[in-house]
Design an enzyme around this catalytic site. Structure first.
Site, PDB file in Angstrom:
ATOM      1  N   PHE A  24       0.850  -1.200   0.000  1.00 60.53           N
ATOM      2  CA  PHE A  24       0.000   0.000   0.000  1.00 60.53           C
ATOM      3  C   PHE A  24       0.876   1.236   0.000  1.00 60.53           C
ATOM      4  O   PHE A  24       1.824   1.326   0.786  1.00 60.53           O
ATOM      5  CB  PHE A  24      -0.924   0.014   1.232  1.00 60.53           C
ATOM      6  CG  PHE A  24      -2.200  -0.752   1.013  1.00 60.53           C
ATOM      7  CD1 PHE A  24      -2.191  -2.136   0.931  1.00 60.53           C
ATOM      8  CD2 PHE A  24      -3.413  -0.090   0.858  1.00 60.53           C
ATOM      9  CE1 PHE A  24      -3.364  -2.849   0.701  1.00 60.53           C
ATOM     10  CE2 PHE A  24      -4.586  -0.785   0.637  1.00 60.53           C
ATOM     11  CZ  PHE A  24      -4.570  -2.158   0.552  1.00 60.53           C
ATOM     12  N   CYS A  30      -5.683  15.273   0.412  1.00 65.45           N
ATOM     13  CA  CYS A  30      -6.949  14.911  -0.231  1.00 65.45           C
ATOM     14  C   CYS A  30      -7.634  16.196  -0.684  1.00 65.45           C
ATOM     15  O   CYS A  30      -7.443  17.249  -0.068  1.00 65.45           O
ATOM     16  CB  CYS A  30      -7.848  14.160   0.754  1.00 65.45           C
ATOM     17  SG  CYS A  30      -9.432  13.696   0.006  1.00 65.45           S
ATOM     18  N   CYS A  45     -16.070  15.471   2.611  1.00 64.47           N
ATOM     19  CA  CYS A  45     -16.003  14.097   3.109  1.00 64.47           C
ATOM     20  C   CYS A  45     -15.666  14.172   4.593  1.00 64.47           C
ATOM     21  O   CYS A  45     -14.559  14.571   4.956  1.00 64.47           O
ATOM     22  CB  CYS A  45     -14.943  13.317   2.333  1.00 64.47           C
ATOM     23  SG  CYS A  45     -14.855  11.589   2.824  1.00 64.47           S
ATOM     24  N   CYS A  48     -13.872  10.265   7.161  1.00 62.26           N
ATOM     25  CA  CYS A  48     -12.632   9.572   6.812  1.00 62.26           C
ATOM     26  C   CYS A  48     -11.977   8.898   8.026  1.00 62.26           C
ATOM     27  O   CYS A  48     -11.819   9.516   9.075  1.00 62.26           O
ATOM     28  CB  CYS A  48     -11.651  10.575   6.211  1.00 62.26           C
ATOM     29  SG  CYS A  48     -10.164   9.808   5.571  1.00 62.26           S
ATOM     30  N   ASP A  49     -11.551   7.659   7.850  1.00 61.71           N
ATOM     31  CA  ASP A  49     -10.953   6.899   8.953  1.00 61.71           C
ATOM     32  C   ASP A  49      -9.422   6.923   8.902  1.00 61.71           C
ATOM     33  O   ASP A  49      -8.777   6.132   9.588  1.00 61.71           O
ATOM     34  CB  ASP A  49     -11.464   5.441   8.920  1.00 61.71           C
ATOM     35  CG  ASP A  49     -11.057   4.697   7.648  1.00 61.71           C
ATOM     36  OD1 ASP A  49     -10.409   5.295   6.765  1.00 61.71           O
ATOM     37  OD2 ASP A  49     -11.384   3.498   7.546  1.00 61.71           O
ATOM     38  N   THR A  50      -8.850   7.819   8.087  1.00 61.11           N
ATOM     39  CA  THR A  50      -7.421   7.721   7.762  1.00 61.11           C
ATOM     40  C   THR A  50      -6.666   9.017   8.017  1.00 61.11           C
ATOM     41  O   THR A  50      -7.162  10.099   7.700  1.00 61.11           O
ATOM     42  CB  THR A  50      -7.290   7.354   6.268  1.00 61.11           C
ATOM     43  OG1 THR A  50      -7.966   6.117   6.063  1.00 61.11           O
ATOM     44  CG2 THR A  50      -5.843   7.198   5.854  1.00 61.11           C
ATOM     45  N   GLU A 115      -7.270   3.314  -5.208  1.00 58.19           N
ATOM     46  CA  GLU A 115      -8.481   3.591  -4.428  1.00 58.19           C
ATOM     47  C   GLU A 115      -8.735   5.084  -4.535  1.00 58.19           C
ATOM     48  O   GLU A 115      -7.927   5.889  -4.044  1.00 58.19           O
ATOM     49  CB  GLU A 115      -8.243   3.255  -2.938  1.00 58.19           C
ATOM     50  CG  GLU A 115      -7.808   1.842  -2.655  1.00 58.19           C
ATOM     51  CD  GLU A 115      -8.964   0.932  -2.275  1.00 58.19           C
ATOM     52  OE1 GLU A 115      -9.983   1.438  -1.780  1.00 58.19           O
ATOM     53  OE2 GLU A 115      -8.840  -0.284  -2.491  1.00 58.19           O
ATOM     54  N   HIS A 212      -9.267  -6.033   7.295  1.00 57.24           N
ATOM     55  CA  HIS A 212      -8.027  -5.736   8.037  1.00 57.24           C
ATOM     56  C   HIS A 212      -8.329  -5.255   9.444  1.00 57.24           C
ATOM     57  O   HIS A 212      -7.569  -5.541  10.376  1.00 57.24           O
ATOM     58  CB  HIS A 212      -7.184  -4.712   7.274  1.00 57.24           C
ATOM     59  CG  HIS A 212      -7.922  -3.492   6.836  1.00 57.24           C
ATOM     60  ND1 HIS A 212      -8.952  -3.541   5.927  1.00 57.24           N
ATOM     61  CD2 HIS A 212      -7.799  -2.186   7.181  1.00 57.24           C
ATOM     62  CE1 HIS A 212      -9.410  -2.311   5.724  1.00 57.24           C
ATOM     63  NE2 HIS A 212      -8.731  -1.474   6.480  1.00 57.24           N
TER      64      HIS A 212
HETATM   65  C1  LIG Z   1      -9.088   6.639   3.090  1.00 58.27           C
HETATM   66  S1  LIG Z   1      -9.760   6.355   1.490  1.00 58.27           S
HETATM   67  C2  LIG Z   1      -8.453   6.878   0.405  1.00 58.27           C
HETATM   68  C3  LIG Z   1      -8.775   6.772  -1.054  1.00 58.27           C
HETATM   69  C4  LIG Z   1      -9.755   7.790  -1.616  1.00 58.27           C
HETATM   70  N1  LIG Z   1      -9.554   9.107  -1.110  1.00 58.27           N
HETATM   71  C5  LIG Z   1     -11.179   7.367  -1.377  1.00 58.27           C
HETATM   72  O1  LIG Z   1     -11.875   8.011  -0.595  1.00 58.27           O
HETATM   73  O2  LIG Z   1     -11.583   6.364  -1.988  1.00 58.27           O
HETATM   74  C6  LIG Z   1      -9.672   4.545   1.323  1.00 58.27           C
HETATM   75  C7  LIG Z   1     -10.983   3.806   1.445  1.00 58.27           C
HETATM   76  O3  LIG Z   1     -11.459   3.914   2.780  1.00 58.27           O
HETATM   77  C8  LIG Z   1     -12.836   4.152   2.736  1.00 58.27           C
HETATM   78  N2  LIG Z   1     -13.236   4.793   3.992  1.00 58.27           N
HETATM   79  C9  LIG Z   1     -12.833   5.986   4.466  1.00 58.27           C
HETATM   80  N3  LIG Z   1     -13.388   6.254   5.652  1.00 58.27           N
HETATM   81  C10 LIG Z   1     -14.186   5.197   5.951  1.00 58.27           C
HETATM   82  C11 LIG Z   1     -15.046   4.874   7.039  1.00 58.27           C
HETATM   83  N4  LIG Z   1     -15.213   5.707   8.077  1.00 58.27           N
HETATM   84  N5  LIG Z   1     -15.700   3.693   7.007  1.00 58.27           N
HETATM   85  C12 LIG Z   1     -15.548   2.840   5.952  1.00 58.27           C
HETATM   86  N6  LIG Z   1     -14.746   3.086   4.897  1.00 58.27           N
HETATM   87  C13 LIG Z   1     -14.079   4.252   4.892  1.00 58.27           C
HETATM   88  C14 LIG Z   1     -12.988   5.033   1.515  1.00 58.27           C
HETATM   89  O4  LIG Z   1     -14.329   5.108   1.053  1.00 58.27           O
HETATM   90  C15 LIG Z   1     -12.086   4.352   0.531  1.00 58.27           C
HETATM   91  O5  LIG Z   1     -12.755   3.292  -0.103  1.00 58.27           O
HETATM   92  N1  LIG Z   2      -5.481  -3.761   4.681  1.00 56.59           N
HETATM   93  C1  LIG Z   2      -5.961  -2.624   4.178  1.00 56.59           C
HETATM   94  N2  LIG Z   2      -6.789  -2.672   3.116  1.00 56.59           N
HETATM   95  C2  LIG Z   2      -7.223  -1.487   2.619  1.00 56.59           C
HETATM   96  N3  LIG Z   2      -8.009  -1.297   1.541  1.00 56.59           N
HETATM   97  C3  LIG Z   2      -8.153   0.021   1.331  1.00 56.59           C
HETATM   98  C4  LIG Z   2      -7.433   0.710   2.304  1.00 56.59           C
HETATM   99  C5  LIG Z   2      -7.239   2.172   2.274  1.00 56.59           C
HETATM  100  O1  LIG Z   2      -7.043   2.791   3.303  1.00 56.59           O
HETATM  101  O2  LIG Z   2      -7.252   2.698   1.158  1.00 56.59           O
HETATM  102  C6  LIG Z   2      -6.847  -0.246   3.143  1.00 56.59           C
HETATM  103  C7  LIG Z   2      -5.995  -0.218   4.292  1.00 56.59           C
HETATM  104  O3  LIG Z   2      -5.663   0.826   4.871  1.00 56.59           O
HETATM  105  N4  LIG Z   2      -5.579  -1.442   4.755  1.00 56.59           N
HETATM  106  S1  SF4 Z   3     -12.130   8.975   2.603  1.00 56.03           S
HETATM  107 FE1  SF4 Z   3     -10.501  10.320   3.341  1.00 56.03          FE
HETATM  108  S2  SF4 Z   3      -9.005  10.279   1.757  1.00 56.03           S
HETATM  109 FE2  SF4 Z   3     -10.905   9.496   0.816  1.00 56.03          FE
HETATM  110  S3  SF4 Z   3     -11.994  11.287  -0.006  1.00 56.03           S
HETATM  111 FE3  SF4 Z   3     -12.680  11.101   2.083  1.00 56.03          FE
HETATM  112  S4  SF4 Z   3     -11.291  12.453   3.236  1.00 56.03           S
HETATM  113 FE4  SF4 Z   3     -10.341  12.032   1.288  1.00 56.03          FE
HETATM  114 MG   LIG Z   4      -7.963   2.304   5.192  1.00 55.56          MG
END
Ligand SMILES: C[S@@+](CC[C@H](N)C(=O)[O-])C[C@H]1O[C@@H](n2cnc3c(N)ncnc32)[C@H](O)[C@@H]1O
Ligand SMILES: Nc1nc2[nH]cc(C(=O)O)c2c(=O)[nH]1
Ligand code: SF4
Ligand SMILES: [Mg+2]
Length: 218
Positions: A24, A30, A45, A48-50, A115, A212
């Protein structure tokens, strides 16, 4: 120049490629949220969990050239049989992923997955495109390999995206951004029930879980 928050070797946890080993590459930044908690509620958005801010994560950094970043990612792939796979994520990877980097990754033998939130056009040659629409952000992609919609989103219900051509249509229950990486998430449990109901009523859509997080890996 490429800014990368972190890079790691793990199993893809979501969608049709779930269970597959992959490197990855999490790009910084973003276009739908600046990543600051104090601005989350106002972001397009907001769930976001990231953490994608900066370049200070594991194997993160600033890479001057596509070759340098491709070499860096290639070092994370084990020397063992199996098709090398890299998943470009973020943040929003399409702010940075370009033809030069796709070509450099292909030269090393990687299949390239992405992604994306679907608001930016991808470079040519991507091997697996996952589009995950967000709220009312306009989606510019009209075909992809998988559509993976986080559910429920009042401004982004599944019907709005059925015109997008995809091999797979997934619902991914929305996790609470505040929940620990592994452990209890009652919000997610409730959303999993809602997504299940939706899939039962609309069989074109399939359920996908963030595997994961269930097993406690990156
Ligand atoms: C952090 S995003 C990064 C890639 C891109 N910005 C996007 O949104 O697809 C990676 C994946 O995590 C998913 N994701 C983000 N926050 C989430 C949440 N709270 N619960 C479930 N999926 C989540 C997004 O929809 C995406 O499929
Ligand atoms: N194992 C694992 N699978 C994933 N698939 C999408 C992810 C992401 O954050 O984009 C993710 C991630 O963060 N970890
Ligand atoms: S999930 Fe996170 S990284 Fe993806 S669009 Fe939303 S704020 Fe951006
Ligand atoms: Mg993730």
């Amino acid at each position: 120049m490429y800014r990368v928050k972190e890079a790691f070797y793990t199993l893809q946890g979501e969608g049709a490629q779930a269970g597959r080993a992959a490197v990855f590459c999490r790009f910084s930044k973003c276009n739908l949220w600046n990543g600051r908690e104090r601005d989350r509620a106002r972001a397009v958005c907001s769930f976001c969990d990231t953490d994608f801010v900066g370049t200070d994560g594991q194997n993160g950094g600033v890479f001057e050239t596509a070759e340098a970043l491709a070499d860096h990612l290639w070092r994370l792939w084990p020397s063992a049989p199996g098709r090398p796979y890299v998943v470009c994520t973020g943040g929003e990877p399409l702010l940075q992923l370009d033809d030069a980097l796709v070509a450099a990754l292909h030269r090393r033998g990687f299949e390239v997955g992405v992604e994306t939130n679907g608001t930016l056009s991808p470079p040519a040659g991507i091997d697996w495109l996952c589009v995950s629409p967000k709220a009312d952000a306009p989606v510019v992609v009209d075909r992809c390999d998988e559509l993976k919609l986080v559910f429920p989103q009042p401004l982004a219900m599944p019907e709005r995206f059925e015109h997008i051509q995809a091999r797979h249509y997934f619902l991914s229950p929305m996790a609470s951004p505040a929940a620990p990486a592994s452990g209890e998430d009652t919000v997610k449990l409730a959303n999993t029930r809602k997504a299940t109901e939706y899939c039962l009523a609309h069989p074109r859509w399939r359920l996908t879980l963030q595997m994961h997080k269930l097993i406690g890996i990156d």
